[in-house]
Design a protein around this motif. Structure first.
Motif, PDB file in Angstrom:
ATOM      1  N   ARG A  40      74.446 -10.485 -57.666  1.00 31.94           N
ATOM      2  CA  ARG A  40      75.121  -9.535 -57.164  1.00 31.94           C
ATOM      3  C   ARG A  40      75.303  -9.478 -55.509  1.00 31.94           C
ATOM      4  O   ARG A  40      76.471  -9.397 -54.840  1.00 31.94           O
ATOM      5  N   ARG A  41      74.366  -9.867 -54.902  1.00 31.07           N
ATOM      6  CA  ARG A  41      74.194  -9.808 -53.619  1.00 31.07           C
ATOM      7  C   ARG A  41      75.112 -10.841 -53.155  1.00 31.07           C
ATOM      8  O   ARG A  41      75.986 -10.857 -51.981  1.00 31.07           O
TER       9      ARG A  41
ATOM     10  N   ARG B 257      77.636 -12.152 -54.482  1.00 28.42           N
ATOM     11  CA  ARG B 257      78.980 -11.987 -54.663  1.00 28.42           C
ATOM     12  C   ARG B 257      79.639 -10.907 -53.765  1.00 28.42           C
ATOM     13  O   ARG B 257      80.677 -10.818 -53.521  1.00 28.42           O
ATOM     14  N   GLN B 258      78.758  -9.888 -53.444  1.00 27.20           N
ATOM     15  CA  GLN B 258      79.102  -8.982 -52.478  1.00 27.20           C
ATOM     16  C   GLN B 258      79.404  -9.467 -51.232  1.00 27.20           C
ATOM     17  O   GLN B 258      80.438  -8.928 -50.363  1.00 27.20           O
ATOM     18  N   ASP B 259      78.483 -10.271 -50.656  1.00 25.99           N
ATOM     19  CA  ASP B 259      78.461 -10.965 -49.326  1.00 25.99           C
ATOM     20  C   ASP B 259      79.889 -11.663 -49.338  1.00 25.99           C
ATOM     21  O   ASP B 259      80.643 -11.948 -48.282  1.00 25.99           O
TER      22      ASP B 259
ATOM     23  N   ARG C 289      78.773  -7.655 -60.675  1.00 29.56           N
ATOM     24  CA  ARG C 289      79.994  -7.890 -59.623  1.00 29.56           C
ATOM     25  C   ARG C 289      80.519  -6.712 -59.665  1.00 29.56           C
ATOM     26  O   ARG C 289      80.887  -6.273 -58.372  1.00 29.56           O
ATOM     27  N   GLU C 290      81.026  -5.951 -60.741  1.00 30.06           N
ATOM     28  CA  GLU C 290      82.120  -5.073 -60.505  1.00 30.06           C
ATOM     29  C   GLU C 290      81.413  -3.583 -60.516  1.00 30.06           C
ATOM     30  O   GLU C 290      82.296  -2.713 -60.064  1.00 30.06           O
TER      31      GLU C 290
ATOM     32  N   GLN D 200      78.767  -0.536 -60.361  1.00 31.24           N
ATOM     33  CA  GLN D 200      77.624   0.013 -59.221  1.00 31.24           C
ATOM     34  C   GLN D 200      76.241   0.298 -60.253  1.00 31.24           C
ATOM     35  O   GLN D 200      76.074   1.676 -60.129  1.00 31.24           O
TER      36      GLN D 200
END
Length: 69
Positions: free
Chosen positions: A59-60, A62-64, A22-23, A25
């Motif tokens: 990941r996608r 959480r970013q959304d 999540r945090e 990259q």
């Protein structure tokens, strides 16, 4: 709910993995290698088993959701 030592360790590990995805990259392959999985496909399988979505989908998602705030 009482967890044995192995279950507590696994729960802590997946909490840390979710944080990394999540945090930080890093690629999923790099995250897998950093936590001791030499096979990223096996890592993805284990991650899905414990969390539901694949590491990339997690990941996608959480970013959304962060982008909608």
């Amino acid at each position: 709910m009482h967890l044995n030592a192995s279950a507590r360790t696994a729960a802590c590990s997946f909490k840390a993995l979710r944080h990394l995805l999540r945090e930080i990259q890093l690629s999923v392959v790099t995250v897998a290698n950093e936590v001791g999985y030499s096979n990223s496909s096996h890592f993805a399988h284990v991650f899905r088993k414990h969390t539901g979505p694949s590491p990339s989908d997690y990941r996608r998602q959480r970013q959304d959701s962060a982008g909608r705030r």
